[in-house]
Write a protein that holds these residues in place. Structure first.
Motif, PDB file in Angstrom:
ATOM      1  N   LEU A  96       0.816  -1.201   0.000  1.00 18.93           N
ATOM      2  CA  LEU A  96       0.000   0.000   0.000  1.00 18.93           C
ATOM      3  C   LEU A  96       0.854   1.256   0.000  1.00 18.93           C
ATOM      4  O   LEU A  96       0.439   2.303  -0.496  1.00 18.93           O
ATOM      5  CB  LEU A  96      -0.916  -0.010   1.227  1.00 18.93           C
ATOM      6  CG  LEU A  96      -1.987   1.062   1.330  1.00 18.93           C
ATOM      7  CD1 LEU A  96      -3.082   0.824   0.315  1.00 18.93           C
ATOM      8  CD2 LEU A  96      -2.582   1.096   2.730  1.00 18.93           C
ATOM      9  N   TYR A  97       2.061   1.138   0.548  1.00 17.64           N
ATOM     10  CA  TYR A  97       2.919   2.308   0.703  1.00 17.64           C
ATOM     11  C   TYR A  97       3.697   2.636  -0.564  1.00 17.64           C
ATOM     12  O   TYR A  97       4.282   3.712  -0.675  1.00 17.64           O
ATOM     13  CB  TYR A  97       3.903   2.075   1.854  1.00 17.64           C
ATOM     14  CG  TYR A  97       3.226   1.543   3.091  1.00 17.64           C
ATOM     15  CD1 TYR A  97       2.273   2.310   3.752  1.00 17.64           C
ATOM     16  CD2 TYR A  97       3.506   0.273   3.577  1.00 17.64           C
ATOM     17  CE1 TYR A  97       1.633   1.829   4.875  1.00 17.64           C
ATOM     18  CE2 TYR A  97       2.870  -0.210   4.713  1.00 17.64           C
ATOM     19  CZ  TYR A  97       1.928   0.565   5.344  1.00 17.64           C
ATOM     20  OH  TYR A  97       1.286   0.083   6.457  1.00 17.64           O
ATOM     21  N   ASP A 125       4.678  -5.721   5.850  1.00 20.76           N
ATOM     22  CA  ASP A 125       5.001  -5.462   7.238  1.00 20.76           C
ATOM     23  C   ASP A 125       5.849  -4.210   7.411  1.00 20.76           C
ATOM     24  O   ASP A 125       5.770  -3.536   8.429  1.00 20.76           O
ATOM     25  CB  ASP A 125       5.706  -6.669   7.855  1.00 20.76           C
ATOM     26  CG  ASP A 125       6.865  -7.165   7.004  1.00 20.76           C
ATOM     27  OD1 ASP A 125       7.030  -6.659   5.868  1.00 20.76           O
ATOM     28  OD2 ASP A 125       7.598  -8.063   7.454  1.00 20.76           O
ATOM     29  N   PHE A 126       6.655  -3.873   6.411  1.00 15.45           N
ATOM     30  CA  PHE A 126       7.484  -2.672   6.520  1.00 15.45           C
ATOM     31  C   PHE A 126       7.391  -1.866   5.227  1.00 15.45           C
ATOM     32  O   PHE A 126       6.929  -2.341   4.198  1.00 15.45           O
ATOM     33  CB  PHE A 126       8.944  -3.016   6.834  1.00 15.45           C
ATOM     34  CG  PHE A 126       9.653  -3.776   5.743  1.00 15.45           C
ATOM     35  CD1 PHE A 126      10.246  -3.120   4.672  1.00 15.45           C
ATOM     36  CD2 PHE A 126       9.754  -5.166   5.793  1.00 15.45           C
ATOM     37  CE1 PHE A 126      10.907  -3.809   3.672  1.00 15.45           C
ATOM     38  CE2 PHE A 126      10.415  -5.875   4.796  1.00 15.45           C
ATOM     39  CZ  PHE A 126      10.980  -5.185   3.741  1.00 15.45           C
ATOM     40  N   VAL A 127       7.847  -0.641   5.309  1.00 12.74           N
ATOM     41  CA  VAL A 127       7.816   0.273   4.166  1.00 12.74           C
ATOM     42  C   VAL A 127       9.170   0.221   3.468  1.00 12.74           C
ATOM     43  O   VAL A 127      10.214   0.456   4.100  1.00 12.74           O
ATOM     44  CB  VAL A 127       7.523   1.716   4.623  1.00 12.74           C
ATOM     45  CG1 VAL A 127       7.467   2.647   3.422  1.00 12.74           C
ATOM     46  CG2 VAL A 127       6.223   1.765   5.421  1.00 12.74           C
ATOM     47  N   ASP A 128       9.176  -0.107   2.179  1.00 14.89           N
ATOM     48  CA  ASP A 128      10.432  -0.131   1.435  1.00 14.89           C
ATOM     49  C   ASP A 128      11.072   1.254   1.427  1.00 14.89           C
ATOM     50  O   ASP A 128      10.399   2.270   1.224  1.00 14.89           O
ATOM     51  CB  ASP A 128      10.180  -0.585  -0.013  1.00 14.89           C
ATOM     52  CG  ASP A 128       9.836  -2.059  -0.096  1.00 14.89           C
ATOM     53  OD1 ASP A 128      10.477  -2.852   0.606  1.00 14.89           O
ATOM     54  OD2 ASP A 128       8.914  -2.411  -0.867  1.00 14.89           O
ATOM     55  N   GLU A 141       4.666   1.305  11.797  1.00 10.33           N
ATOM     56  CA  GLU A 141       5.608   0.411  12.447  1.00 10.33           C
ATOM     57  C   GLU A 141       5.319  -1.031  12.029  1.00 10.33           C
ATOM     58  O   GLU A 141       4.182  -1.377  11.699  1.00 10.33           O
ATOM     59  CB  GLU A 141       5.507   0.535  13.966  1.00 10.33           C
ATOM     60  CG  GLU A 141       5.884   1.905  14.503  1.00 10.33           C
ATOM     61  CD  GLU A 141       5.840   1.957  16.015  1.00 10.33           C
ATOM     62  OE1 GLU A 141       5.556   0.904  16.641  1.00 10.33           O
ATOM     63  OE2 GLU A 141       6.089   3.033  16.566  1.00 10.33           O
ATOM     64  N   GLU A 142       6.326  -1.875  12.047  1.00 12.50           N
ATOM     65  CA  GLU A 142       6.145  -3.272  11.660  1.00 12.50           C
ATOM     66  C   GLU A 142       5.258  -3.984  12.677  1.00 12.50           C
ATOM     67  O   GLU A 142       5.487  -3.886  13.880  1.00 12.50           O
ATOM     68  CB  GLU A 142       7.492  -3.985  11.562  1.00 12.50           C
ATOM     69  CG  GLU A 142       8.365  -3.496  10.427  1.00 12.50           C
ATOM     70  CD  GLU A 142       9.608  -4.345  10.259  1.00 12.50           C
ATOM     71  OE1 GLU A 142       9.511  -5.581  10.480  1.00 12.50           O
ATOM     72  OE2 GLU A 142      10.673  -3.791   9.922  1.00 12.50           O
ATOM     73  N   ASN A 177       6.306 -13.817   2.913  1.00 15.87           N
ATOM     74  CA  ASN A 177       7.120 -13.349   4.035  1.00 15.87           C
ATOM     75  C   ASN A 177       6.689 -12.002   4.602  1.00 15.87           C
ATOM     76  O   ASN A 177       6.972 -11.701   5.765  1.00 15.87           O
ATOM     77  CB  ASN A 177       8.591 -13.278   3.614  1.00 15.87           C
ATOM     78  CG  ASN A 177       8.825 -12.302   2.472  1.00 15.87           C
ATOM     79  OD1 ASN A 177       8.300 -12.511   1.376  1.00 15.87           O
ATOM     80  ND2 ASN A 177       9.603 -11.270   2.702  1.00 15.87           N
ATOM     81  N   HIS A 178       6.028 -11.154   3.837  1.00 18.17           N
ATOM     82  CA  HIS A 178       5.574  -9.877   4.383  1.00 18.17           C
ATOM     83  C   HIS A 178       4.265 -10.017   5.166  1.00 18.17           C
ATOM     84  O   HIS A 178       3.907  -9.111   5.926  1.00 18.17           O
ATOM     85  CB  HIS A 178       5.393  -8.850   3.272  1.00 18.17           C
ATOM     86  CG  HIS A 178       6.681  -8.375   2.679  1.00 18.17           C
ATOM     87  ND1 HIS A 178       7.587  -7.619   3.380  1.00 18.17           N
ATOM     88  CD2 HIS A 178       7.228  -8.578   1.451  1.00 18.17           C
ATOM     89  CE1 HIS A 178       8.632  -7.358   2.605  1.00 18.17           C
ATOM     90  NE2 HIS A 178       8.444  -7.934   1.429  1.00 18.17           N
ATOM     91  N   ASP A 179       3.555 -11.112   4.978  1.00 15.37           N
ATOM     92  CA  ASP A 179       2.277 -11.317   5.667  1.00 15.37           C
ATOM     93  C   ASP A 179       2.463 -11.787   7.107  1.00 15.37           C
ATOM     94  O   ASP A 179       1.613 -11.524   7.959  1.00 15.37           O
ATOM     95  CB  ASP A 179       1.425 -12.345   4.907  1.00 15.37           C
ATOM     96  CG  ASP A 179       1.056 -11.878   3.515  1.00 15.37           C
ATOM     97  OD1 ASP A 179       0.391 -10.837   3.415  1.00 15.37           O
ATOM     98  OD2 ASP A 179       1.429 -12.556   2.536  1.00 15.37           O
TER      99      ASP A 179
END
Length: 232
Positions: A96-97, A125-128, A141-142, A177-179
């Motif tokens: 989304l980011y 989970d995190f913003v690239d 935040e993660e 892995n991001h889920d």
């Protein structure tokens, strides 16, 4: 940009009436029932129905005790034998980011799709570092707990294009892995439970929440094996 904070959810359990119909105006209701929603599943509702015709279009909706009605959803059931073609949308890595979900909007406008297949990283989970395109305040935040993973899923559904794609088609989903955090078994920091609650999917192994693999048959044309190479 939508807000980063999620409104506080009620603690009470309530009942929803669900309906499945063959027409969008619900003039012909095929099935109807009730489902309880509450804090145990983060106020999400999951209904599995039987007795539907193969290769058919259906519409569904939920109504609460006060008469408040959800938007209408649509899905197409898997076909029987004698299938000559299928058309699906393939989606992955939806941060989304990193930008807007215009692709979800275009998918929602298609009525020639049999289903949508999302092969993982439905949430991020995190913003690239090099993709700060669409950031809320404060900086995300993660997620590391069940509560924060649930909040991330709720935040994603503030996006109208994602909501449109979910309402337009049946989904086949798996995580990546991001889920969730693969190295944090058996609870995976709450990521597995939140994914099962918030993502439209059939629970193939209710006794083992970290087991996502399953097989789906689309007539005599396609056997779709959903494999989990992240955890297994």
């Amino acid at each position: 940009t939508p807000p980063a904070e999620r409104p506080e959810a009620p603690e009470a359990t309530t009942s929803l009436t669900w309906e499945v119909a063959t027409t969008e105006d619900f003039g012909e209701v095929t099935l109807r029932g009730t489902v309880e929603v509450g804090p145990a599943a983060d106020h999400t509702a999951r209904v599995e129905v039987a007795g539907l015709s193969p290769g058919a279009d259906y519409y569904y909706r939920f109504t609460d005790a006060a008469g408040e009605m959800s938007r209408t959803g649509h899905f197409r059931t898997a076909p029987a034998d004698g299938v000559e073609r299928l058309r699906l949308a393939l989606v992955s890595c939806s941060s989304l980011y990193s930008g807007f979900f215009t692709a979800y909007r275009r998918i929602s406008e298609r009525r020639d799709l049999d289903f949508l297949l999302h092969v993982g990283d439905y949430i991020y989970d995190f913003v690239d570092e090099d993709e700060h395109i669409r950031l809320p305040e404060p900086f995300p935040e993660e997620p590391t707990t069940l509560e924060t993973h649930r909040a991330r899923h709720a935040f994603y559904l503030l996006d109208p294009d994602l909501r449109a794609a979910r309402a337009a088609h049946a989904w086949v989903s798996l995580w990546d892995n991001h889920d969730l955090e693969a190295g944090a078994a058996p609870l995976y920091e709450g990521g597995a439970q939140a994914f099962r609650e918030w993502v439209p999917m059939r629970v193939a192994h209710p006794e083992a929440p970290d087991r996502l693999w399953r097989s789906l048959r689309f007539g005599d044309l396609l056997d779709l094996s959903v494999v989990d190479v992240l955890l297994w």
